[in-house]
Design a protein around this motif. Structure first.
Motif, mmCIF file in Angstrom:
data_model
loop_
_atom_site.group_PDB
_atom_site.id
_atom_site.type_symbol
_atom_site.label_atom_id
_atom_site.label_comp_id
_atom_site.label_asym_id
_atom_site.label_seq_id
_atom_site.Cartn_x
_atom_site.Cartn_y
_atom_site.Cartn_z
ATOM 1 N N THR A 581 0.838 -1.201 0.000
ATOM 2 C CA THR A 581 0.000 0.000 0.000
ATOM 3 C C THR A 581 0.872 1.250 0.000
ATOM 4 O O THR A 581 0.604 2.215 -0.721
ATOM 5 C CB THR A 581 -0.896 0.007 1.254
ATOM 6 O OG1 THR A 581 -1.574 -1.230 1.332
ATOM 7 C CG2 THR A 581 -1.884 1.143 1.228
ATOM 8 N N ARG A 587 -0.961 9.208 -0.939
ATOM 9 C CA ARG A 587 -1.182 9.803 0.361
ATOM 10 C C ARG A 587 -2.434 10.654 0.342
ATOM 11 O O ARG A 587 -2.680 11.378 -0.618
ATOM 12 C CB ARG A 587 -0.015 10.718 0.701
ATOM 13 C CG ARG A 587 0.801 10.249 1.872
ATOM 14 C CD ARG A 587 1.985 11.148 2.010
ATOM 15 N NE ARG A 587 3.183 10.333 2.161
ATOM 16 C CZ ARG A 587 3.963 10.396 3.236
ATOM 17 N NH1 ARG A 587 3.696 11.244 4.203
ATOM 18 N NH2 ARG A 587 5.022 9.639 3.325
ATOM 19 N N LEU A 588 -3.240 10.582 1.392
ATOM 20 C CA LEU A 588 -4.424 11.424 1.476
ATOM 21 C C LEU A 588 -4.190 12.442 2.587
ATOM 22 O O LEU A 588 -4.417 12.160 3.759
ATOM 23 C CB LEU A 588 -5.656 10.563 1.787
ATOM 24 C CG LEU A 588 -5.916 9.432 0.786
ATOM 25 C CD1 LEU A 588 -7.044 8.544 1.267
ATOM 26 C CD2 LEU A 588 -6.233 9.987 -0.593
ATOM 27 N N CYS A 597 -9.421 7.948 8.478
ATOM 28 C CA CYS A 597 -8.755 7.123 7.473
ATOM 29 C C CYS A 597 -9.326 5.719 7.478
ATOM 30 O O CYS A 597 -8.644 4.759 7.773
ATOM 31 C CB CYS A 597 -7.256 7.095 7.745
ATOM 32 S SG CYS A 597 -6.306 6.249 6.490
ATOM 33 N N THR A 599 -11.624 2.796 5.316
ATOM 34 C CA THR A 599 -12.127 2.483 3.990
ATOM 35 C C THR A 599 -13.643 2.684 3.977
ATOM 36 O O THR A 599 -14.337 2.107 4.811
ATOM 37 C CB THR A 599 -11.808 1.019 3.647
ATOM 38 O OG1 THR A 599 -10.441 0.778 3.970
ATOM 39 C CG2 THR A 599 -12.046 0.724 2.194
ATOM 40 N N ASN A 606 -10.493 -0.035 -3.009
ATOM 41 C CA ASN A 606 -9.315 0.476 -2.311
ATOM 42 C C ASN A 606 -9.326 0.059 -0.857
ATOM 43 O O ASN A 606 -10.368 -0.271 -0.307
ATOM 44 C CB ASN A 606 -9.303 2.007 -2.364
ATOM 45 C CG ASN A 606 -9.194 2.501 -3.777
ATOM 46 O OD1 ASN A 606 -8.216 2.219 -4.474
ATOM 47 N ND2 ASN A 606 -10.214 3.226 -4.233
ATOM 48 N N SER A 607 -8.156 0.123 -0.276
ATOM 49 C CA SER A 607 -8.152 0.075 1.180
ATOM 50 C C SER A 607 -7.376 1.287 1.690
ATOM 51 O O SER A 607 -6.398 1.711 1.075
ATOM 52 C CB SER A 607 -7.588 -1.241 1.701
ATOM 53 O OG SER A 607 -6.420 -1.559 1.020
ATOM 54 N N TYR A 608 -7.851 1.817 2.793
ATOM 55 C CA TYR A 608 -7.234 2.982 3.408
ATOM 56 C C TYR A 608 -6.479 2.495 4.635
ATOM 57 O O TYR A 608 -7.039 1.785 5.463
ATOM 58 C CB TYR A 608 -8.302 3.982 3.864
ATOM 59 C CG TYR A 608 -9.071 4.660 2.756
ATOM 60 C CD1 TYR A 608 -9.760 3.931 1.803
ATOM 61 C CD2 TYR A 608 -9.140 6.057 2.700
ATOM 62 C CE1 TYR A 608 -10.492 4.558 0.803
ATOM 63 C CE2 TYR A 608 -9.872 6.705 1.696
ATOM 64 C CZ TYR A 608 -10.545 5.949 0.756
ATOM 65 O OH TYR A 608 -11.259 6.564 -0.218
ATOM 66 N N CYS A 630 -2.270 8.955 6.067
ATOM 67 C CA CYS A 630 -3.252 8.007 5.545
ATOM 68 C C CYS A 630 -2.873 7.640 4.114
ATOM 69 O O CYS A 630 -2.556 8.508 3.301
ATOM 70 C CB CYS A 630 -4.634 8.668 5.577
ATOM 71 S SG CYS A 630 -5.960 7.575 5.084
ATOM 72 N N ARG A 632 -3.962 5.366 0.556
ATOM 73 C CA ARG A 632 -5.017 4.621 -0.128
ATOM 74 C C ARG A 632 -4.417 3.895 -1.319
ATOM 75 O O ARG A 632 -3.672 4.493 -2.093
ATOM 76 C CB ARG A 632 -6.120 5.564 -0.618
ATOM 77 C CG ARG A 632 -7.190 4.833 -1.409
ATOM 78 C CD ARG A 632 -8.306 5.736 -1.842
ATOM 79 N NE ARG A 632 -7.813 6.757 -2.774
ATOM 80 C CZ ARG A 632 -8.527 7.815 -3.150
ATOM 81 N NH1 ARG A 632 -9.716 8.032 -2.639
ATOM 82 N NH2 ARG A 632 -8.035 8.680 -4.003
#
Lengths: 716, 244
Positions: A581, A587-588, A597, A599, A606-608, A630, A632
């Motif tokens: 990941t 990056r968020l 953060c 999902t 996606n996975s967060y 975080c 994604r």
């Protein structure tokens, strides 16, 4: 059994015959061994392998074997059986174990594996698994030419030691203080004077690790399913965990893959196995494959989004449980063929990845062991001769090969093709080809025929054997950044993989692919973290704060045994998923807390993941905070439990892995002295004489009391 | 240690007491009541010792403190059971068919003493015996390898000592013969402290058994025995000749 504390005051008060030391009787007799990695029982559809103790434990006289002559002495002339040899790792060989077992003189084996006992791998090599790993579960199980490794013996050093059934316990002692104590106890009490009979008392050891499961997986599962009372007892569990997979660009069901053959799969296996349960730090060369693939994923993840969007779909897969007859890949293929991979399509979920089937795969590149290519004259690209009889497959295999060739040209590695009649080595790709001969694939490895790794699947497949010597005087942070020989050579391999995948996915020229290079510092860090110390800055950065805390207590690397499925993925799978990941995702910056953060429920693509980040030291008040962030990415887990356990028919079908691990309830070992049989008999005889004499005497005293007591005082 | 040694030690420790019980006590309900009373009073002494030990927490690790006060409590409760049995004497006699004789007072003292000793013996060895069934024997930390054997011998010795002490103690109380009472308390303290100095080594066993022999001789003399009687017993003379 220790005397409970509440009883202690009573005990020591009431008797006048208290002993001066304030210790329980248990402590006067027994010293516990603090840590051990037992050999546990595993079962497949037909056999049981591994070890077990008797219900009440196995007891044996300790004998420290530091030299071959000590083992020979035990086999030939030892008299006070049963024995419990404590062996240095060098002596724990197939011949010695079989010799001791056949002598009938041992009740168990201890192997010293502390930080001071130098493992000294035998020069000749040591591999306790089969000569033909995963035989019968690959694609050639009944092929006239290739079945049972007829064509090439992949692991000629394999002795099969780990696959035997032992009726005594074996344990690896991992704590140096335990080993020192045992050696000291041996020297104090059991110093044999050549062949003369040893005087008792002798120092002995008891191991208690009774395995609940027996016979084979089928029997064990049937027994576990019998509900004869309200407390059902489970005897064994299927092996399994979770595969990790991720794509460079999200797969979305709005643009299904169909059969257009535009998917590229790059895979590696992450698990390994050692006879002794969950010992970390083994399988170094085995780990080079997935480490190189992770570094390649990082190199490709750095491409800009526009370029990624123009490329074909690229999927990275990290299989779990491959050691045990391809658990991870067989399940993934099973799910794919049923239209359930990654998940059944559901109209209620708006964001779902498109289905992936084996027919969608245009190119399949598997990275096997690649750590020793410098010794074996370069990398080798294995492909399957059976499927290449079809020209479409052959063309695609050749396309992969030429991409690798281009990539190796630019990195000064030689790449070779084994003879065209040679079969595929054991690999996850075999499970894909077993179901679908139309999958064009190459297995990249460091061996042309037999494995270059002389310590395949053994606890001696150590970092030092693949050129990962880190000078001992380095501080942990220096060691972390230190470039080993393996680090240098594996960086080249990772670069080759990254460039190959780039070329295949983008159809661009080799010179354009040359802009992609795997980071050597990433390779160094990954090697250090996976093979030396899991408690390292890279893992600390990408894991959640909770997982980082769990790593702190781990002295060495993460264990890579697949083990049995639990709610959460194994630590190793979790780390690989987070790294993937971290390398592939974005990056968020707006999501700054773990609760933000998460999902979203509608998003199955996606996975967060909220990562702990690097430590930031605040200079004003000298406190450390973490720059958490975080991430994604379209990285997911998929089930890695053999399909055999889905139904009774499949369990009996011989098609899928049937490995289970027995359960056990007690695991302990203690050191103590034993007295001789003669001494025990004397004690018993004295006791019998005392009670008989008392009875006879009292009979006469009672009947003749009028004779004995005749002069009572007058006053009474 | 194995099952063999477990039984060996059990027989050594409780064999003599078992023989006494079978031939002199088991058949008479009154004596069983007194035996149980003896056990109970010993347990009471244990309870009080433990309470004291818990209250005086700074001295918890001082074994000598515990031992000394434990001995004192045992002797205090020996006095209490003496008081109780003498008070209950007449009532108890109603259970008995035979008319009271002079030796009955000694019998009561002996039975209560055996109860006292049995309970102390049970507590001193049961936890040791529980460990004895395992595969190991004492010695890995440098303790004596004869631990189990000496424990069993000491237990046996203490059961018998308590029995004889009780006879002497009761007699001393009846006669207001304080040296006799002092002898019991003094020797109880002496032998207990002896185990403190040399815990459970053969060196403690020999003085303990010497004390046992002395105590036994005194008790025998008190209840009407003599060398002549002993000789008569050994030479198998009949009762009639000796008393005449």
């Amino acid at each position: 059994m220790a005397v409970p504390r509440s009883v202690l005051p009573l005990l020591f008060l009431c008797f006048p015959l208290c002993w001066a030391q304030f210790r329980s009787v248990h402590d006067m007799i027994y010293v516990n061994i603090t840590a051990q990695a037992p050999c546990v029982r595993l079962m497949n559809a037909t056999h049981q392998i591994g070890c077990t103790s008797a219900v009440s434990g196995n007891v044996g006289v300790l004998h420290y074997c530091a030299e071959q002559s000590d083992v020979d002495w035990l086999i030939q002339s030892a008299k006070n059986k049963p024995y419990m040899p404590l062996m240095v790792p060098r002596l724990f060989t197939y011949e010695n174990v079989q010799g001791l077992r056949a002598s009938g003189k041992i009740s168990g084996i201890l192997v010293a594996y502390g930080n001071r006992s130098d493992p000294q791998p035998p020069q000749a090599g040591f591999s306790p698994v089969h000569k033909c790993p995963n035989d019968g579960y690959g694609m050639y199980s009944d092929h006239p030419e290739y079945a049972h490794c007829k064509n090439t013996t992949w692991n000629p050093l394999g002795s099969g030691l780990s696959y035997l059934d032992y009726d005594f316990p074996m344990s690896l002692l991992v704590n140096q203080s335990d080993i020192d104590y045992l050696i000291d106890c041996h020297n104090r009490f059991n110093k044999y004077d050549n062949d003369s009979n040893q005087a008792y008392p002798l120092c002995a050891v008891q191991i208690k690790d009774r395995m609940d499961g027996a016979k084979d997986s089928i029997t064990c599962i049937r027994r576990s399913n019998l509900n004869i009372n309200l407390n059902p007892f489970v005897y064994c569990d299927a092996l399994g965990d979770k595969n990790v997979w991720g794509t460079l660009r999200p797969l979305n069901k709005s643009t299904p893959l169909n059969d257009s053959k535009e998917l590229i799969v790059a895979s590696a296996k992450i698990d390994t196995w050692s006879l002794f349960h969950n010992v970390g730090g083994v399988g170094a060369n085995d780990a080079t494959g997935f480490i190189a693939l992770l570094a390649a994923a990082e190199a490709l993840g750095k491409l800009d989004q526009v370029e990624k969007n123009a490329m074909k779909d690229l999927m990275f897969v990290f299989f779990q449980g491959e050691t045990f007859d391809y658990i991870g890949s067989s399940r993934m293929v099973y799910d794919m063929r049923r239209g359930e991979f990654p998940a059944k399509l559901n109209d209620k979920v708006p964001w779902q990845p498109s289905l992936v089937n084996t027919t969608n795969i245009q190119y399949f590149l598997e990275v096997s062991q690649v750590g020793l290519w410098e010794q074996s004259g370069g990398l080798w690209a294995h492909s399957d001769p059976v499927s290449q009889k079809t020209s479409a497959v052959r063309d695609n295999v050749n396309a992969i090969f030429s991409a690798i060739e281009n990539a190796t040209d630019s990195t000064n590695i030689s790449i070779g093709k084994p003879p065209s009649f040679q079969a595929l080595p054991p690999a996850s790709l075999q499970r894909f080809l077993r179901e679908d001969l139309g999958v064009p694939g190459i297995v990249l490895s460091d061996h042309m025929a037999a494995y270059s790794n002389n310590y395949f699947m053994s606890r001696l497949d150590l970092p030092a054997e693949i050129g990962m010597d880190i000078p001992a005087n380095l501080k942990p942070d220096e060691a972390y950044d230190y470039t080993t020989k393996q680090g240098e050579s594996l960086t080249k391999v990772a670069t080759v993989i990254a460039r190959t995948l780039y070329q295949l996915a983008s159809n661009k020229s080799p010179s354009e692919a040359a802009k992609i290079t795997a980071s050597s510092s990433t390779i160094n860090h990954l090697l250090y973290c996976f093979l030396q110390h899991a408690n390292c800055p890279l893992f600390a950065e990408v894991l959640s704060s909770k997982s980082v805390a769990a790593l702190k207590s781990l002295p060495g690397p993460l264990p890579r045994y697949v083990s049995v499925p639990q709610n959460a993925a194994n630590q190793i799978s979790q780390v690989v998923a987070n790294l993937l990941t971290f390398y592939l995702g974005e990056r968020l910056p707006n999501l700054n807390t773990p609760t933000e953060c998460k999902t979203p429920r509608y998003d199955h693509i996606n996975s967060y993941i909220f990562m702990n980040g690097r430590p930031v030291v605040n200079t004003t008040d000298n406190t450390t905070s973490y720059a958490s962030f975080c991430m994604r990415a379209s990285v997911q887990f998929s089930t890695a439990v053999s399909p055999a356990f889905l139904s009774n028919e499949m369990l009996h079908s011989n098609e899928y892995s049937t490995w289970t691990e027995s359960r056990w309830t007690v695991l302990n070992a203690k050191i103590f002295l034993v007295s001789s049989e003669a001494e025990q008999t004397i004690t018993l005889s004295v006791g019998v004489v005392v009670i008989l004499v008392s009875l006879v005497l009292m009979y006469f005293v009672n009947t003749k009391s009028d004779v004995l007591f005749t002069a009572p005082e007058a006053e009474y | 240690m194995t099952v063999k040694e477990f039984f060996g030690c059990t027989f050594i420790a409780y064999g003599p007491a078992f023989a006494l019980f079978i031939f002199t006590i088991a058949r008479e309900p009154l004596r069983i009541i007194i035996l149980i009373a003896g056990c109970f009073f010993w347990l009471l002494s244990l309870l009080f010792s433990s309470v004291l030990w818990n209250i005086v927490w700074p001295l918890k690790d001082q074994l000598a403190f515990g031992v000394v006060f434990s001995v004192l409590f045992q002797e205090i409760f020996r006095f209490f059971i003496y008081k109780l049995l003498r008070k209950a004497d007449e009532g108890l006699q109603t259970f008995s068919d035979e008319p009271p004789t002079a030796s009955d007072k000694h019998t009561i003292a002996y039975v209560a003493g055996l109860g006292f000793g049995l309970m102390s013996g049970a507590f001193s060895l049961v936890n040791v015996l529980a460990m004895a069934t395992g595969p190991g024997t004492v010695g890995i930390n440098g303790d004596t390898p004869y631990f189990f054997l000496t424990s069993a011998l000491m237990t046996s010795c203490f059961i018998l000592l308590h029995t004889f002490w009780n006879v002497i103690f009761f007699w001393g109380c009846d006669k207001r013969n304080f040296p006799a009472v002092g002898f019991v308390v003094g020797f109880h303290m002496l032998i207990s402290c002896l185990t403190l100095i040399r815990p459970l080594q053969p060196a403690t066993i020999i003085p303990a058994y010497c004390i046992l022999l002395v105590t036994m001789a005194i008790a025998y003399k008190l209840v009407g025995g003599s060398v002549n009687n002993l000789m008569a017993f050994l030479t198998c003379k009949r009762a009639g000749y000796a008393s005449n």
